[in-house]
Write an enzyme that holds these catalytic residues in place. Structure first.
Site, short mmCIF file in Angstrom:
data_model
loop_
_atom_site.label_atom_id
_atom_site.label_comp_id
_atom_site.label_asym_id
_atom_site.label_seq_id
_atom_site.Cartn_x
_atom_site.Cartn_y
_atom_site.Cartn_z
N ASP A 182 10.07 2.07 -1.13
CA ASP A 182 8.96 1.75 -2.04
C ASP A 182 8.97 0.25 -2.32
OD1 ASP A 182 7.15 3.62 -4.19
OD2 ASP A 182 7.43 1.49 -4.70
N HIS B 123 2.51 11.71 -0.51
CA HIS B 123 3.83 11.08 -0.37
C HIS B 123 4.79 11.73 -1.35
CE1 HIS B 123 1.31 8.77 -3.12
NE2 HIS B 123 2.39 8.51 -3.84
P1 AMP Z 1 1.94 7.20 -6.64
O1 AMP Z 1 1.70 6.64 -8.00
O2 AMP Z 1 2.71 8.50 -6.65
O3 AMP Z 1 0.66 7.29 -5.82
O4 AMP Z 1 2.93 6.20 -5.91
C1 AMP Z 1 2.51 5.17 -5.06
C2 AMP Z 1 3.73 4.37 -4.73
O5 AMP Z 1 3.44 3.58 -3.61
C3 AMP Z 1 4.20 3.43 -5.85
O6 AMP Z 1 5.54 3.73 -6.19
C4 AMP Z 1 4.06 2.04 -5.21
O7 AMP Z 1 5.07 1.15 -5.61
C5 AMP Z 1 4.15 2.37 -3.72
N1 AMP Z 1 3.52 1.40 -2.82
C6 AMP Z 1 2.29 0.87 -2.91
N2 AMP Z 1 2.05 0.04 -1.88
C7 AMP Z 1 3.16 0.07 -1.10
C8 AMP Z 1 3.54 -0.56 0.11
N3 AMP Z 1 2.72 -1.42 0.75
N4 AMP Z 1 4.78 -0.32 0.62
C9 AMP Z 1 5.62 0.52 -0.03
N5 AMP Z 1 5.31 1.16 -1.16
C10 AMP Z 1 4.10 0.94 -1.70
#
Ligand code: AMP
Length: 121
Positions: free
Chosen positions: A33, A107
């Site tokens: 993440d 995810h």
């Molecule tokens: P959610 O709130 O469950 O949709 O989680 C989305 C997650 O994606 C969050 O923990 C973000 O920090 C993570 N995230 C967003 N963009 C990226 C990226 N480019 N690479 C890795 N993680 C990401």
């Protein structure tokens, strides 16, 4: 909700945006993440275009479902947090607005490396 081809994880799957890859096979991709909430914070995503767990449960094939859950187990082992190789972890998926989902591609978060704490705050 229909699948948005331009979501950030779709772009990672297409190789348009880099990620810190942990593991990949025909069913899933796993990467760290970008904004870790615990010492270990990984994501496991299916390669298929599913917006969330609801969509996945309705529309994914049995092979994709097995691939997703086997993938979580493989990644946990690789990260050293599985019951077999470590102290355990939390696997969590947010679904929709009330679930707090930000990225509209299914995810699972894998949290570990320390006590993860209360389940819901
Ligand atoms: P959610 O709130 O469950 O949709 O989680 C989305 C997650 O994606 C969050 O923990 C973000 O920090 C993570 N995230 C967003 N963009 C990226 C990226 N480019 N690479 C890795 N993680 C990401």
């Amino acid at each position: 909700m229909s699948y948005n081809e331009n979501n950030i994880f779709a772009k990672i799957l297409k190789g348009e945006i880099p990620c810190k890859k942990i593991y990949e096979d025909q069913f899933i991709l796993s990467f760290h993440d970008i904004n870790p909430q615990k010492k270990i914070h990984a994501l496991v995503i299916p390669k298929g275009k599913y917006t969330d767990l609801d969509d996945f449960c309705k529309n994914a094939s049995i092979n994709e479902m097995v691939g997703m859950f086997k993938g979580i187990e493989i990644v946990a082992k690789k990260l050293g947090v599985s019951i077999e190789s470590g102290s355990g972890y939390r696997a969590l998926t947010n679904i929709g607005n009330d679930g707090g989902q930000e990225v509209p591609h299914l995810h699972f978060h894998i949290f570990g490396g320390e006590k993860v704490g209360k389940m819901v705050s």
